[in-house]
Design a protein around this motif. Structure first.
Motif, PDB file in Angstrom:
ATOM      1  N   GLU A  50       5.444   2.714   0.132  1.00 51.87           N
ATOM      2  CA  GLU A  50       3.995   2.656   0.867  1.00 51.87           C
ATOM      3  C   GLU A  50       3.776   0.912   1.243  1.00 51.87           C
ATOM      4  N   LYS A  51       3.478   0.857   2.325  1.00 50.47           N
ATOM      5  CA  LYS A  51       3.423  -0.379   2.748  1.00 50.47           C
ATOM      6  C   LYS A  51       2.087  -1.219   2.595  1.00 50.47           C
ATOM      7  N   ALA A  52       1.541  -0.914   1.398  1.00 50.39           N
ATOM      8  CA  ALA A  52       0.404  -1.500   1.331  1.00 50.39           C
ATOM      9  C   ALA A  52      -0.083  -1.660  -0.128  1.00 50.39           C
ATOM     10  N   VAL A  53      -1.006  -2.764  -0.382  1.00 50.53           N
ATOM     11  CA  VAL A  53      -1.391  -3.047  -1.794  1.00 50.53           C
ATOM     12  C   VAL A  53      -2.524  -2.136  -2.122  1.00 50.53           C
ATOM     13  N   LEU A  54      -2.582  -1.561  -3.165  1.00 48.97           N
ATOM     14  CA  LEU A  54      -3.790  -0.506  -3.526  1.00 48.97           C
ATOM     15  C   LEU A  54      -5.114  -1.563  -3.643  1.00 48.97           C
ATOM     16  N   GLY A  55      -6.150  -1.276  -3.033  1.00 45.90           N
ATOM     17  CA  GLY A  55      -7.360  -2.149  -3.132  1.00 45.90           C
ATOM     18  C   GLY A  55      -7.356  -3.262  -2.073  1.00 45.90           C
ATOM     19  N   PHE A  56      -6.416  -3.296  -1.560  1.00 45.90           N
ATOM     20  CA  PHE A  56      -6.525  -4.368  -0.325  1.00 45.90           C
ATOM     21  C   PHE A  56      -5.540  -4.043   0.971  1.00 45.90           C
ATOM     22  N   PRO A  57      -5.922  -2.980   1.374  1.00 47.52           N
ATOM     23  CA  PRO A  57      -5.235  -2.122   2.488  1.00 47.52           C
ATOM     24  C   PRO A  57      -5.021  -3.173   3.796  1.00 47.52           C
TER      25      PRO A  57
END
Ligand code: BES
Ligand code: ZN
Ligand code: ZN
Length: 488
Positions: free
Chosen positions: A24-31
């Protein structure tokens, strides 16, 4: 022990840890912060469990120092994955000589449990037993973690922090007891630690009685005394009692407390003896439960019954062939002095039954066979009550501590028959079902009271570093026991 705080917004001056799922190409909490993930990806970070990436983002980022930690497959995500992730984050931040950091909660499971697991993962991972080591002045300690979560979740996070603190504190207390050298952690020293715990819990309704050798003799605990005979250190028998005003039922926790197991005259090999200071881990975990009770205040009466002695081959040691008369009146032919745990538990379980509790749980590093069967990460669980065993298994889901059910096969009891006593302490059928045989022996002292036996010979100790435990005592199964008591 790390201090945990909470906030809604990250403080950019503090190092930040955040999570990423695999693929998944996203940081959890900082989409919305694509740059953050791209920077990590360009260095080969892919969110795989166990991986971490250190970033020094330029501007427009939530912090100047960011550690991204992989959580693996989203479909497999659970509290244990988070515990491990928080452990990796904390160790990485510490390696950078930072004294505090923020951690963005994933907010996928319930916020309270996520906060508990995060505090557990971080504080259990950072623990080391260095009381006997020279302190290096350059060692900076990581002291503080701030959990970042949404506004709505702040209340639950706060509760989780408190819980996480109490649970990890109890596990670390157990580790401290287990890691202490055996000539320091004698039965007498163990009883002093129990006195401290009881004194701290007095206002919450904890009382303590320590029986010395003379009193143990008066109680006719011949099985415990038989094990203690070979040692220069006198045994102690400890009865802790927690009685809240609103208790609905009572539980007895019974612990094997062999502060060193040499095997006795059936002497262990040098290698098998190396870790035998851990043979009191069952008793230690129960003492840790009592340390946590005043803060948790479960509405259940709890007895802590601990049989504490060394198992040594001194000149007065019990010999293979000896017959012991246990407190219950049943006689035991001792054919192997290294099967001493079941002997001390025979008296402790009988004493427990006499308190008429609604359920009895014994916790013991009982058999090497259990380590062969399920390895060093899993405990054996067996007993006469499937319901009780299921309740423990349910609580183990909260703690991440693992158990495997063993059947108490009645037919194997045949092997425990002795020609000269009521029971033998080992089976005449050798080399099979060693853990079950141990359980069947203990059952003889239960008088049909609901009971389970937790054989923690494997998971009470680790020889290699685990995600949130260095080599040494682990604290298993304190957190499961506390979750269980809270559900009563
Ligand atoms: N304390 C040991 C069991 C143990 C072994 C705990 C390895 C942790 C790691 C126990 O007292 C013992 O020696 N049990 C014997 C029983 C046998 C003689 C029937 C064993 O497992 O060999
Ligand atoms: Zn032994
Ligand atoms: Zn033992």
């Amino acid at each position: 022990m790390i201090r945990a705080l909470q906030t809604e917004k990250t403080d950019s001056r503090q190092p930040l840890a955040a999570f990423v799922f695999e693929k998944e190409k996203a940081v959890l909490g900082f989409p919305q912060d694509k740059k953050l993930f791209d920077a990590a990806q360009s260095e080969g970070f892919n969110g795989k469990a166990g991986r971490a990436s250190l970033l020094h983002p330029k501007s427009g980022s939530p912090a100047r120092l960011v550690v991204l930690v992989g959580l693996g497959d989203r479909k497999k995500f659970d509290l244990e994955a988070l515990r491990k992730g928080a452990a990796i984050a904390a160790k990485k931040i510490r390696s950078l000589s930072q004294t505090s950091f923020s951690l963005r909660l994933p907010e996928i499971l319930d916020s309270k449990s996520e906060a508990v697991a995060t505090v557990e993962g971080a504080s259990l991972a950072l623990y080391s037993f260095d009381k006997y080591k020279k302190k290096s002045s350059s060692d900076k300690e990581l002291r503080e973690i701030t959990l970042v979560g949404s506004k709505l979740a702040q209340g639950s996070i706060k509760e989780g922090l408190r819980m996480g603190h109490i649970l990890s504190d109890a596990a670390l207390f157990t580790r401290d007891l287990v890691n202490e050298p055996p000539s320091d952690m004698t039965p007498l020293e163990f009883s002093k630690r129990a006195e401290t715990v009881a004194a701290q819990g007095k206002a919450a309704g904890i009382t303590l009685k320590v029986f010395d050798k003379k009193e143990i003799e008066e109680m006719k605990m011949g099985a415990l005394l038989g094990v203690a005979r070979g040692s220069a250190e006198p045994p102690v028998f400890i009865h802790l009692h927690y009685k809240p005003q609103n208790s609905r039922k009572s539980i007895a926790l019974v612990g094997k407390g062999i502060t060193f197991d040499s095997g006795g005259l059936s002497l262990k090999s040098p290698q098998n003896m190396e870790t035998m200071k851990m043979d009191m881990a069952g008793a230690a975990s129960i003492l840790a439960v009592f340390k946590a009770l005043p803060a948790l205040k479960p509405a259940v009466e709890v007895h802590g019954i601990l049989a504490v002695t060394e198992n040594m081959p001194g000149g007065r040691a019990q010999k293979p062939g000896d017959i012991l008369r246990s407190m219950s009146g049943k006689t035991i032919e001792v054919l192997n002095t290294d099967a001493e745990g079941r002997l001390v538990l025979a008296d402790a379980l009988h004493y427990a039954v006499k308190q008429k509790p609604d359920a009895v749980i014994d916790i013991a590093t009982l058999t090497g066979a259990c380590v062969v069967a399920v390895g060093s990460l899993v405990a054996g669980i067996m007993g006469n009550s499937d319901d009780l065993a299921s309740e423990i298994e349910e609580s183990s889901k909260d703690s991440g501590e693992r158990f495997c059910r063993f059947p108490l096969v009645e037919d194997y009891k045949e092997g425990l028959k002795s020609p000269v006593a009521d029971l033998k302490n080992i089976s005449s059928v050798r080399g099979e079902a060693g853990s079950i045989i141990g359980g069947l022996f203990l059952q003889e002292f239960m008088d049909d009271r609901p009971w389970v036996h937790l054989d923690i010979a494997g998971p009470a100790w680790t020889d290699r570093e685990l995600p949130y435990c260095k080599a040494g005592g682990t604290g298993f199964p304190v957190r499961t026991l506390l979750h269980y008591l809270l559900k009563q």
